[in-house]
Design a protein around this motif. Structure first.
Motif, short mmCIF file in Angstrom:
data_model
loop_
_atom_site.label_atom_id
_atom_site.label_comp_id
_atom_site.label_asym_id
_atom_site.label_seq_id
_atom_site.Cartn_x
_atom_site.Cartn_y
_atom_site.Cartn_z
N SER A 185 -3.32 -43.38 66.24
CA SER A 185 -4.21 -42.28 65.85
C SER A 185 -5.63 -42.57 66.30
O SER A 185 -6.05 -43.72 66.43
N LEU A 211 -8.20 -41.31 64.70
CA LEU A 211 -9.10 -41.08 63.57
C LEU A 211 -9.79 -42.36 63.16
O LEU A 211 -9.16 -43.40 63.04
N ASN A 220 -9.30 -43.79 58.30
CA ASN A 220 -7.91 -43.72 57.85
C ASN A 220 -7.80 -43.41 56.36
O ASN A 220 -6.88 -42.70 55.94
N ASP A 268 -8.04 -39.81 55.85
CA ASP A 268 -6.84 -39.14 56.37
C ASP A 268 -5.65 -39.37 55.43
O ASP A 268 -4.81 -38.48 55.26
N LYS A 276 -5.92 -36.95 52.71
CA LYS A 276 -5.55 -35.63 53.21
C LYS A 276 -4.02 -35.50 53.27
O LYS A 276 -3.46 -34.48 52.88
N ASP A 295 -1.91 -41.29 59.88
CA ASP A 295 -1.50 -40.30 60.88
C ASP A 295 -0.15 -40.65 61.51
O ASP A 295 0.63 -39.76 61.84
N ARG A 317 2.31 -39.46 59.13
CA ARG A 317 2.43 -38.00 59.23
C ARG A 317 3.36 -37.60 60.38
O ARG A 317 4.15 -36.67 60.26
#
Lengths: 222, 222
Positions: A12, A14, A17, A20, A23, A100, A103
């Motif tokens: 990822s 991003l 973390n 995220d 999220k 991520d 995900r």
């Protein structure tokens, strides 16, 4: 046998973390899916513990597993053979998953509308402890043959975990493993950790662990 | 009991670890010191294998151990109690050692003029496999309770190792462990790897492993 889905996780981009991961927890809450991150050293019995839990999950919840590995699909094949929904995720050499990457695995299971998704993390006591994957519960397994000194040597794993499962208790007689040493070392790092003793092989203690997890899911789903 | 020396390793700033590893091998050759990197998952029995080997090393070679860990000094204490020269190195959370970190440990043992230095790497099947520490021999340990699927799941470790030690063979009856599966998976990755079956606990097979290592040292020192 169904064909195993294998996905290659993308690293990822991003920076944050932790944000995220929060999220991802919100995204999962909207789907009413509970998410557990299972971590351990290689060979502690992550896959066999999940297979043993399925006996108590079956008929009660719909669940699936993201099998994360550096390579191979042996664990996803094992789960699939046991009739457990699973997807194999490869990390391309990386020794952990972040939110991520989790995900990306979860997305593969979207069609099933699951009550519970379990991430079986890379077999490793170091890197996985450092990353919030967005899980609601972090569970680490320590198997008796690994020895009672692991909490002293890999403290972060035991600090961040909500549940410690001590597996392969059927082999206690064959190994020098001091339960009270483990418990006191772990409680010094993490006074609130829940400890379960099980044998995924013989089934000892698995029902209690399953009941605890099912309670957590019930609480979460309200 | 002697006081255990604990050093905090500094992350190296060198870009080219492979070149630095070659340089470290030259530095060690000048001192006529053989250097072995021992790697495995947590709890495979690195420390107990070294303790078992000492019976055959004693009186034949002068040797010492760099114990690398995230935290604690339990392994260095165990070696020290067994009368083996050792230094405890902490990696500050890092899951591997590179050549310069190995050099920082080796420097602590300089006064002893050793024939053999063993680096007991962090218990981890992923990161340590990726870094050349400057060792002359890479030895990985797989213990029977971990299962026979480890080469399939962590292939790089078995690709880069010169020697595979299968430990805890005294527990073979208690676990499903298919020797022929391990051997064929490992040989497919690394046809030249040497495989030894031992029990550090009962001593089975340790003499053969010690003889192999002593031969390597003799060859190296000319």
């Amino acid at each position: 046998m169904e064909k195993i889905t294998i996905i290659e996780l993308k690293e990822s981009i991003l920076k944050d973390n932790d944000a995220d991961a929060d999220k991802l927890r919100l995204e999962l809450k909207e789907k009413n899916t509970y998410f557990i991150n299972v971590m351990s050293a290689p060979g502690s019995g992550k896959t066999s513990t999940l297979t043993a839990l399925d006996k108590y999950f079956k008929g009660r919840i719909k669940w699936g597993v993201i099998e994360a590995d550096i390579d191979s699909d042996v664990d996803a094949v094992a789960l699939n053979n046991a009739g457990i929904i699973s997807v194999q995720a490869h990390t391309g050499g990386m020794c952990h998953l972040d939110a991520d990457m989790a995900r990306q695995g979860i997305r593969q299971l979207d069609g099933y509308e699951l009550d519970l998704i379990v991430l079986e993390n890379i077999g490793n006591l170091v890197c996985p402890a450092e990353f919030d994957t967005g899980a609601n519960l972090k569970l680490t397994i320590l198997s008796v043959p690994e020895g009672d000194d692991k909490p002293a040597k890999y403290p972060l794993m035991y600090e961040v975990s909500d549940v410690l499962v001590i597996n392969k208790v059927d082999a206690l007689a064959a190994f020098d493993f001091d339960k009270s040493r483990v418990e006191s070392d772990v409680r010094a790092l993490n006074p609130d950790i829940k400890i379960f003793y099980i044998s995924a092989k013989t089934g000892e203690g698995v029902e209690e662990l399953a009941a605890y997890i099912l309670d957590k899911i019930r609480e979460y789903r309200g």
